[in-house]
Motif scaffolding. Structure first.
Motif, short mmCIF file in Angstrom:
data_model
loop_
_atom_site.label_atom_id
_atom_site.label_comp_id
_atom_site.label_asym_id
_atom_site.label_seq_id
_atom_site.Cartn_x
_atom_site.Cartn_y
_atom_site.Cartn_z
N TYR A 251 0.83 -1.21 0.00
CA TYR A 251 0.00 0.00 0.00
C TYR A 251 0.86 1.25 0.00
N GLY A 252 0.31 2.34 -0.56
CA GLY A 252 0.98 3.62 -0.57
C GLY A 252 -0.03 4.74 -0.45
N GLU A 253 0.44 5.96 -0.57
CA GLU A 253 -0.42 7.13 -0.39
C GLU A 253 -1.62 7.12 -1.33
N ALA A 254 -1.41 6.63 -2.55
CA ALA A 254 -2.50 6.63 -3.53
C ALA A 254 -3.66 5.71 -3.13
N ASP A 255 -3.39 4.76 -2.23
CA ASP A 255 -4.43 3.82 -1.81
C ASP A 255 -5.27 4.34 -0.65
N ILE A 256 -4.83 5.42 -0.01
CA ILE A 256 -5.51 5.87 1.20
C ILE A 256 -6.98 6.21 0.97
N PRO A 257 -7.37 6.90 -0.11
CA PRO A 257 -8.81 7.17 -0.28
C PRO A 257 -9.67 5.91 -0.30
N GLY A 258 -9.21 4.87 -0.98
CA GLY A 258 -9.96 3.62 -1.01
C GLY A 258 -10.01 2.95 0.35
N ASP B 48 -9.72 11.97 10.01
CA ASP B 48 -8.95 11.22 10.99
C ASP B 48 -8.45 9.91 10.40
N LEU B 49 -9.31 9.21 9.68
CA LEU B 49 -8.92 7.94 9.08
C LEU B 49 -7.79 8.12 8.08
N ARG B 50 -7.84 9.20 7.31
CA ARG B 50 -6.75 9.46 6.36
C ARG B 50 -5.43 9.59 7.09
N GLY B 51 -5.42 10.32 8.19
CA GLY B 51 -4.21 10.47 8.97
C GLY B 51 -3.75 9.17 9.60
N ALA C 47 0.08 4.58 9.67
CA ALA C 47 0.28 3.14 9.74
C ALA C 47 1.11 2.58 8.59
N MET C 48 1.55 3.43 7.68
CA MET C 48 2.30 2.93 6.52
C MET C 48 3.65 2.33 6.92
N ARG C 49 4.30 2.88 7.92
CA ARG C 49 5.62 2.38 8.30
C ARG C 49 5.87 2.73 9.77
N TYR C 50 6.46 1.78 10.54
CA TYR C 50 6.68 2.00 11.97
C TYR C 50 8.17 2.01 12.37
#
Length: 438
Positions: A396-403, A426-429, A434-437
């Motif tokens: 997953y990447g930034e482009a997938d966040i809307p979906g 909030d969910l977008r943030g 959560a993309m990388r820890y």
């Protein structure tokens, strides 16, 4: 813990909910306890049962022992071994067709949460036939209440994670919508849970990790949920929802499940010969199921449904023999550190209590540190057990966040259990965090 001083963003309502309902499943636990399955089936009036499993479990010694126990007790078992790991609407429908045609007076499920949930759905649609979406949770389905009791169901888990043996929830992947959803009713709760820790002796470490983190997120979400007294009082006792919010009873099971997971999960994954660790996780899974089946889960699970629903190409460690998919426990826990950082300020005492139970060093900490300490401890455990490094490791990447956001926003039944309101912004943030820890 006094829920009135919980620091929760949802205030206690002066004319709101005053009570909570406990509808715990009957449960028996112990190594080798599957040998008693036949007697259990007879005690519930079963003579001809639909025996649900999957091909991998069907080839194991515990399954053979359970099958022999049923036959020895005079029960006629008809095996359905087509249960899909991470079931879909199509696999639920196939199971329902089998159940409707079989003339069964009872159901037995032997497998992970996918098998148990498939048996729940088959039992429901065979007992009360309807269009498939009729009972599915809104907004993806119609959310029609299950009309009444279904046939007796004995659930025998073979993974240490979902807790499905104690809950009235059946989850599936709505492939067309690219999101997971489910059916929820107290009538779907199995009549009896038979929990035999020997069933997970051959489970690969990767599957132990995925299911074990499902245990932890169930328990932490249950403990940090909005308090039950912040909900409106229902018009009638039967209108009280299955997910009622955190309460003194659910806290007992959730905190002990968190302690057991914090103490034993890493060892269960990294030391395959440690039976004590796996036994502890198996018991923790059932405790967590009892807790969240009463209190509810919130943001990590709501986020997980689109994480799993939008990705059917990932192959997780320990799941190489099944079709590519994101195992449920992984789809949940990868959201959890970001989510608990977000919810921490709304319920600081609960988050600090959970962090301490999980094994975080809380010396000198104040309640406001709870969310961050909990997230840090979870990340440490994820690294120690070889889990993917955030959603980006799934592709997953930034482009997938809307979906991803669209799928999570549809899970209002879960999001309303969170200790603070959750917007799409909030969910977008949260997905970005959560993309990388590490």
């Amino acid at each position: 813990m006094d829920r009135e001083t919980h620091g929760n963003a949802y205030p206690i309502l002066p004319d709101g909910e005053e009570g909570f309902t406990v509808e715990a499943a009957r449960m028996k636990f112990g190594p080798g306890i599957l040998a008693e399955l036949g007697g259990d089936a007879v005690s519930l009036g079963m003579t001809r049962v639909a025996l649900f499993t999957d091909p991998r479990v069907a080839a194991t010694a515990p399954f053979a022992m359970a099958l022999e126990s049923l036959k020895r007790a005079g029960v006629d078992p008809v095996v359905y071994d087509r249960c899909r790991v991470e079931p879909t609407s199509a696999s639920f429908l196939d199971a329902a067709d089998f159940a409707r045609d079989g003339g069964f007076d009872g159901y037995v499920s032997i497998g992970g949460g996918s098998v148990i949930d498939t048996a729940k759905a088959a039992n429901l649609y065979a007992t009360y036939p309807a269009d498939f979406l009729a009972y599915v949770n809104k907004p993806l389905g119609e959310g029609i209440p299950v009309p009444g009791p279904v046939k007796p169901h004995i659930a025998c888990p073979t993974t240490c994670g979902t807790g499905s043996e104690t809950t009235g929830v059946a989850i599936f992947d709505h492939v067309e919508k690219q999101v997971k959803t489910g059916i929820s009713s107290r009538h779907l709760r199995p009549s009896l849970a038979v929990v035999d820790p020997r069933t997970i002796d051959s489970l690969p470490p990767g599957a132990i990790a995925a299911t074990g983190f499902d245990v932890l997120t169930h328990a932490i979400e249950s403990h940090t949920a909005r308090p039950f007294r912040s909900r409106p009082r229902p018009d009638s006792p039967t209108a009280r929802p299955p997910y009622q919010g955190a309460n003194p009873w659910s806290d007992i099971g959730s905190l002990q499940a968190i302690r057991l997971g914090g103490q034993w999960l890493e060892r269960a994954v990294n030391d395959p010969d440690c039976a004590e660790a796996r036994d502890a996780l198996m018991f923790a899974a059932t405790l967590a199921g009892l807790a969240f089946g009463n209190a509810g889960v919130h943001i990590p699970h709501a986020m997980s449904y689109s994480v799993a629903g939008m990705n059917h190409s990932f192959t997780a460690t320990g799941y190489e023999t099944v079709d590519p998919m994101v195992p449920h426990g992984i789809s949940v826990v990868l959201n959890a550190p970001a989510a608990f950082r977000f919810t921490g300020p709304a319920a600081p005492e609960a988050h600090l209590c959970a962090a301490e139970a999980l094994g975080a060093d809380t010396r000198g900490a104040v309640p406001e540190d709870g969310g961050e300490l909990l997230a840090t401890r979870l990340i440490s455990m994820m690294r120690a057990t070889g889990l993917p490094n955030g959603l980006s490791a799934l592709g997953y990447g930034e482009a997938d966040i809307p979906g991803l956001v669209k799928g999570a926003a549809a899970q209002q039944r879960l999001l309303t259990i969170a200790p603070r309101p959750v917007s799409e912004d909030d969910l977008r943030g949260l997905y970005a965090d959560a993309m990388r820890y590490w």
